[in-house]
Write a protein that holds these residues in place. Structure first.
Motif, PDB file in Angstrom:
ATOM      1  N   LEU A   1      -8.024   4.194  -5.043  1.00 25.98           N
ATOM      2  CA  LEU A   1      -7.470   3.494  -6.197  1.00 25.98           C
ATOM      3  C   LEU A   1      -8.596   2.908  -7.048  1.00 25.98           C
ATOM      4  O   LEU A   1      -8.582   3.001  -8.276  1.00 25.98           O
ATOM      5  CB  LEU A   1      -6.510   2.388  -5.734  1.00 25.98           C
ATOM      6  CG  LEU A   1      -5.947   1.494  -6.832  1.00 25.98           C
ATOM      7  CD1 LEU A   1      -5.151   2.306  -7.846  1.00 25.98           C
ATOM      8  CD2 LEU A   1      -5.072   0.386  -6.245  1.00 25.98           C
ATOM      9  N   TYR A  58      -7.317   4.323   0.953  1.00 27.86           N
ATOM     10  CA  TYR A  58      -6.550   4.319  -0.305  1.00 27.86           C
ATOM     11  C   TYR A  58      -7.044   3.255  -1.274  1.00 27.86           C
ATOM     12  O   TYR A  58      -6.919   3.427  -2.487  1.00 27.86           O
ATOM     13  CB  TYR A  58      -5.058   4.172   0.010  1.00 27.86           C
ATOM     14  CG  TYR A  58      -4.551   5.358   0.791  1.00 27.86           C
ATOM     15  CD1 TYR A  58      -4.146   6.523   0.136  1.00 27.86           C
ATOM     16  CD2 TYR A  58      -4.532   5.355   2.180  1.00 27.86           C
ATOM     17  CE1 TYR A  58      -3.739   7.632   0.861  1.00 27.86           C
ATOM     18  CE2 TYR A  58      -4.131   6.460   2.904  1.00 27.86           C
ATOM     19  CZ  TYR A  58      -3.728   7.596   2.238  1.00 27.86           C
ATOM     20  OH  TYR A  58      -3.342   8.697   2.942  1.00 27.86           O
ATOM     21  N   VAL A  60      -0.761   3.473 -12.030  1.00 29.79           N
ATOM     22  CA  VAL A  60      -1.417   4.112 -10.878  1.00 29.79           C
ATOM     23  C   VAL A  60      -1.519   3.117  -9.712  1.00 29.79           C
ATOM     24  O   VAL A  60      -1.258   3.451  -8.558  1.00 29.79           O
ATOM     25  CB  VAL A  60      -2.816   4.642 -11.282  1.00 29.79           C
ATOM     26  CG1 VAL A  60      -3.596   5.105 -10.061  1.00 29.79           C
ATOM     27  CG2 VAL A  60      -2.670   5.798 -12.280  1.00 29.79           C
ATOM     28  N   LEU A  77       0.401   0.457  -9.062  1.00 26.34           N
ATOM     29  CA  LEU A  77       1.718   0.216  -8.456  1.00 26.34           C
ATOM     30  C   LEU A  77       2.110   1.374  -7.537  1.00 26.34           C
ATOM     31  O   LEU A  77       2.656   1.166  -6.452  1.00 26.34           O
ATOM     32  CB  LEU A  77       2.785   0.069  -9.548  1.00 26.34           C
ATOM     33  CG  LEU A  77       3.005  -1.317 -10.129  1.00 26.34           C
ATOM     34  CD1 LEU A  77       4.128  -1.268 -11.159  1.00 26.34           C
ATOM     35  CD2 LEU A  77       3.364  -2.308  -9.023  1.00 26.34           C
ATOM     36  N   THR A  78       1.822   2.604  -7.985  1.00 28.17           N
ATOM     37  CA  THR A  78       2.184   3.781  -7.190  1.00 28.17           C
ATOM     38  C   THR A  78       1.390   3.816  -5.884  1.00 28.17           C
ATOM     39  O   THR A  78       1.931   4.144  -4.823  1.00 28.17           O
ATOM     40  CB  THR A  78       1.917   5.066  -7.991  1.00 28.17           C
ATOM     41  OG1 THR A  78       2.559   4.951  -9.260  1.00 28.17           O
ATOM     42  CG2 THR A  78       2.432   6.295  -7.271  1.00 28.17           C
ATOM     43  N   ALA A  79       0.105   3.473  -5.973  1.00 30.20           N
ATOM     44  CA  ALA A  79      -0.752   3.573  -4.788  1.00 30.20           C
ATOM     45  C   ALA A  79      -0.580   2.387  -3.836  1.00 30.20           C
ATOM     46  O   ALA A  79      -0.938   2.476  -2.661  1.00 30.20           O
ATOM     47  CB  ALA A  79      -2.219   3.672  -5.219  1.00 30.20           C
ATOM     48  N   TYR A 114       0.398   2.525  -0.097  1.00 30.33           N
ATOM     49  CA  TYR A 114      -0.574   3.188   0.783  1.00 30.33           C
ATOM     50  C   TYR A 114      -1.825   2.328   0.942  1.00 30.33           C
ATOM     51  O   TYR A 114      -2.459   2.345   1.990  1.00 30.33           O
ATOM     52  CB  TYR A 114      -0.920   4.580   0.244  1.00 30.33           C
ATOM     53  CG  TYR A 114       0.320   5.413  -0.033  1.00 30.33           C
ATOM     54  CD1 TYR A 114       1.446   5.291   0.785  1.00 30.33           C
ATOM     55  CD2 TYR A 114       0.385   6.293  -1.106  1.00 30.33           C
ATOM     56  CE1 TYR A 114       2.592   6.029   0.539  1.00 30.33           C
ATOM     57  CE2 TYR A 114       1.524   7.038  -1.358  1.00 30.33           C
ATOM     58  CZ  TYR A 114       2.632   6.901  -0.530  1.00 30.33           C
ATOM     59  OH  TYR A 114       3.751   7.625  -0.773  1.00 30.33           O
TER      60      TYR A 114
END
Lengths: 161, 389
Positions: free
Chosen positions: A140, A136, A111, A113-115, A118
């Motif tokens: 996170l 963001y 999660v 790494l994905t965020a 942003y």
């Protein structure tokens, strides 16, 4: 993640399902592979052709850096770091509680790494406040706390068992 | 003797990750690799097909005509493209982790077919990471590279899908046998730590959290959870997001707008120009239409303006013409095509108002194109010319 390199601590199960770095003989079904390889390389050739004839837009040298860069970063940075964390965990956390801790790090790591793009927010611009309007980092943070809470509950359940 | 010596020398290279049993985690499982591989095969196929479709719609070849109905079709296909891409991130990272020991297989190559199989992993892994990484950055407006994103992403997709076909050919048999194994092996005892089921649970959980916190950008029931979405419906001037902004010279733009004239020209009987007041005096049409952005967000709004086909007919051209709409702001997306099916749709219009107000300049004041089932980027803003082809 998995306790690589510390197999000596606990006997490994016999398991023909395990994926290792042992020798392999290449594709099992040579005929199927040959057909799919010809088809796949035809598609790839079309992709390379398109990349080159559109060089003014694709900037192949920059494109290639990012195309190969992902492999380098994943295989020689991210994966070794994950292995290192797994080894540390296997030493620091008792077997009984390790599962939930590992699971939380897997989910939380993915999660995060994905965020990350942003959270960093390089795409923000003063001329367009509607791009990346959220906080963001806070979002996170909340997700990571949520994941940690689930792991804590699982650890508590195991302790009481 | 000499061959034994040679193999002894080669074996001395088996250090670090190349050592026998260097990877002892029982999570590195053929069964998990097969499950995650199938999931990725499905998700990448969805991304590939929806991505190709989006490209066809934006740059249609002669054989392709994109209809105006159903209104929300592009909203669904492009929403799916972005949502499936997001959901593929946990799947890909998990799959690469599971298969990681194979990177260090020894000997590295055993025969020609094996060589082809392994070489094809470079475009497969590189392409998969590239597509997800560039996709996530693109919708976050972050461009640390030199290539034009749509073109670079598009051709990388062909390369990746080709490499995926090769990989399926190499692994289909072994995946099938791994999935068919007896339950006792599937649930092999663990030496402690995360079980395979636990690993899948964590990966699925990450996928769920990412989807729940991004899909609200196009799926209204989840809108209030869209914490990680780079655009949020309802947020922006006039309560909806902006992607293409007026270029830096806003003063110049304002000047051009003050002297605004819409020109209708091309293959017409009579070319004419209209001021904003002229446009406002023409019959107005209202419709609820979504903006369906290529970036994956969408939002339905109430639009009001002049039917595009009315202008074409006023100019003496047939109502089933093809039309090019041009913006007064030069740029990558300054023209868009309206095919006959879309021109004839009563809801395809040059909008002057949104939700009862004149358009905000960021949304295309004085006039923007809007129509059913069109990618947001083709709803040209600051329209200054309608040209019948």
């Amino acid at each position: 993640m998995g306790a690589e390199g510390v197999g000596g601590l606990t006997p490994l199960p016999l398991d023909e399902d395990r994926l290792s770095n042992a020798a392999e003989g290449g594709p099992a079904n040579r005929r199927l592979f040959s057909i799919m390889a010809v088809l796949g390389w035809a598609l790839m050739s079309y992709g390379v052709y398109g990349l080159i004839i559109n060089a003014a837009q694709t900037h192949p040298s920059s494109w290639l850096v990012w195309f190969l860069g992902g492999i380098v970063v994943h295989d020689f940075l991210l994966a070794p770091v994950v292995i290192g964390v797994g080894v540390l965990l296997s030493r620091a956390v008792p077997d009984r509680y390790r599962g939930p801790v590992q699971g939380a790090l897997v989910a939380g790591g993915i999660v995060a790494l994905t965020a990350l793009p942003y959270v960093l927010g390089f795409g923000r611009s003063s001329s367009n406040p509607s791009a990346l309007p959220n906080n963001y980092a806070a979002a996170l943070g909340i997700l990571l706390v949520l994941i940690a809470a689930v792991a804590a509950v699982l650890v508590a359940l195991r302790r009481n068992r | 003797m000499s061959s034994r010596r040679r193999s002894g020398r080669v074996d001395r290279l088996r250090v670090g990750p190349l050592k026998v049993d260097a990877f002892t985690s029982t999570l590195h499982s053929q069964r998990l690799a097969a499950l995650l591989g199938i999931a990725l095969g499905v998700s990448f196929s969805i991304c590939f097909v929806t991505g190709l479709l989006s490209d066809l719609i934006q740059a249609p070849p002669a054989w392709f005509t994109w209809p105006a109905r159903p209104v929300g079709l592009y909203r669904v296909t492009q929403g799916l493209h972005v949502a499936t891409g997001f959901a593929s991130i946990p799947l890909l990272l998990a799959k690469l982790w599971i298969a990681y020991p194979r990177l260090w297989a020894w000997p590295p190559i055993s025969g020609l077919l094996h060589l082809v199989e392994r070489i094809s992993l470079i475009p497969l892994v590189g392409g998969s990471l590239f597509l997800l990484f560039t996709g996530v950055l693109n919708i976050g407006f972050w461009y640390p590279w030199n290539f034009f994103f749509p073109t670079g992403h598009y051709w990388a997709a062909w390369i990746t899908i080709g490499a995926l076909v090769v990989h399926v050919g190499a692994k289909a048999t072994i995946a099938r046998s791994a999935l068919g194994r007896s339950r006792s092996l599937k649930n092999a005892p663990m030496p402690g730590g995360l079980t395979r089921r636990g690993f899948l649970g964590a990966v699925t959980g990450a996928m769920g959290l990412i989807t729940l916190t991004t899909a609200g950008q196009t799926f209204p029931p989840l809108r209030r959870l869209a914490f990680l979405a780079p655009y949020v419906p309802g947020v922006g001037p006039q309560s909806f997001p902006v992607v293409g902004t007026p270029s830096a010279e806003t003063e110049e733009l304002a000047e051009r707008i003050s002297a605004y004239r819409l020109t209708v020209s091309g293959a017409v009987a009579n070319t004419f120009e209209l001021s904003l007041e002229d446009l406002q005096a023409l019959p107005q049409h209202e419709a609820d239409l979504p903006i369906s952005c290529v970036n994956g967000w969408s939002q339905t709004l109430r639009w009001k303006g002049v039917r595009l086909s009315d202008l074409v007919v006023m100019a003496g051209a047939p109502a089933d013409s093809s039309v090019t709409v041009q913006s007064l702001q030069p740029g990558t997306y300054d023209v868009s095509l309206v095919n006959p099916l879309q021109l004839q749709d009563p809801d395809t219009m040059l909008a002057l108002e949104v939700n009862g107000e004149p358009l905000h300049v960021d949304h295309g004041f004085p006039v923007r194109l809007i129509g059913p089932n069109r990618p947001g980027v083709t709803n040209t803003k600051w329209v200054q010319r309608v040209s019948v082809d």
